[in-house]
Design a protein around this motif. Sequence first.
Motif, short mmCIF file in Angstrom:
data_model
loop_
_atom_site.label_atom_id
_atom_site.label_comp_id
_atom_site.label_asym_id
_atom_site.label_seq_id
_atom_site.Cartn_x
_atom_site.Cartn_y
_atom_site.Cartn_z
N GLY A 172 0.82 -1.35 0.07
CA GLY A 172 -0.09 -0.06 -0.13
C GLY A 172 0.92 1.42 0.05
O GLY A 172 2.13 1.23 0.08
N GLU A 173 0.17 2.32 -0.26
CA GLU A 173 0.81 3.65 -0.15
C GLU A 173 1.22 3.91 1.39
O GLU A 173 0.63 3.84 2.37
CB GLU A 173 -0.37 4.85 -0.42
N ALA A 174 2.50 4.77 1.36
CA ALA A 174 3.07 5.12 2.66
C ALA A 174 2.01 6.22 3.31
O ALA A 174 1.56 7.14 2.89
CB ALA A 174 4.19 5.47 2.53
N ILE A 175 2.03 5.78 4.90
CA ILE A 175 1.31 6.72 5.55
C ILE A 175 2.22 7.91 5.89
O ILE A 175 3.23 7.74 6.72
CB ILE A 175 0.55 5.89 6.64
N GLN A 176 1.48 9.08 6.05
CA GLN A 176 2.36 10.23 6.58
C GLN A 176 2.29 10.36 7.97
O GLN A 176 1.24 10.31 8.50
CB GLN A 176 2.04 11.46 5.76
N CYS A 177 3.32 10.99 8.51
CA CYS A 177 3.28 11.60 9.97
C CYS A 177 2.27 12.49 10.22
O CYS A 177 2.22 13.51 9.48
CB CYS A 177 4.53 11.84 10.56
N GLN A 178 1.29 12.37 11.17
CA GLN A 178 0.42 13.50 11.55
C GLN A 178 0.95 14.75 12.03
O GLN A 178 0.31 15.87 12.10
CB GLN A 178 -0.78 12.78 12.42
N GLN A 184 6.24 13.38 7.72
CA GLN A 184 7.38 12.41 6.84
C GLN A 184 6.75 11.14 6.91
O GLN A 184 5.44 11.04 7.31
CB GLN A 184 8.54 12.60 7.96
N ALA A 185 7.31 10.04 6.38
CA ALA A 185 6.81 8.63 6.54
C ALA A 185 6.45 8.21 8.04
O ALA A 185 7.44 8.17 8.87
CB ALA A 185 7.62 7.77 5.73
N ALA A 186 5.45 7.91 8.24
CA ALA A 186 5.00 6.99 9.56
C ALA A 186 5.80 5.88 9.79
O ALA A 186 5.29 5.00 8.81
CB ALA A 186 3.67 7.19 9.71
N THR A 187 6.20 5.38 10.84
CA THR A 187 6.88 4.22 11.27
C THR A 187 6.13 3.84 12.47
O THR A 187 6.32 2.63 12.79
CB THR A 187 8.34 4.48 11.25
#
Length: 171
Positions: free
Chosen positions: A2-8, A12-15
Amino acid sequence: MGEAIQCQACDQAATVHLTQIANNKIHKVHLCEICAQAKGMTDPDVFSLEELFSPSSNINIEAASGAESLVCKRCGLSAADFRRSGRLGCPSCYEHLKPLVEPLLANMHKSLSHEGKIPHRSLGNLKFSQNLSELEKELNMAVTEERYEEAARCRDEISNLKKTHQVGSEI
């Protein structure tokens, strides 16, 4: 994949991903590693879901790292202790941990200072007491300074005030 989820918090990319179900509602939070550390999500002793879900939780990382060094000079409560327990150690903590406490109070209450309330029935008594006290001070000052005409005027006003208050309280 799936598409990368962004940090709220910073886009940036959420990990780090957190899901909580409260009152039959699902709350999901997605943060990058830096924002998760700044909010205390990586330290289970410091992590606070209540703080994380509050509207004021989008604090910037630099401010959060500066606030971590705060310590109450009176009782020794640190910012980490406050985040862990959610409780202040003494009245001085409000001042010494102000950058942490104020956003929480602003989010919970209408104002940052207590304005208090007076029951409607007591308002008349309060005004009477204040007026009486002020007139008695004026009377004492006039007598001390030997201004007897003004002292007599104050005495008469005090007498009238007491009579009208007595009549008003009998109703």
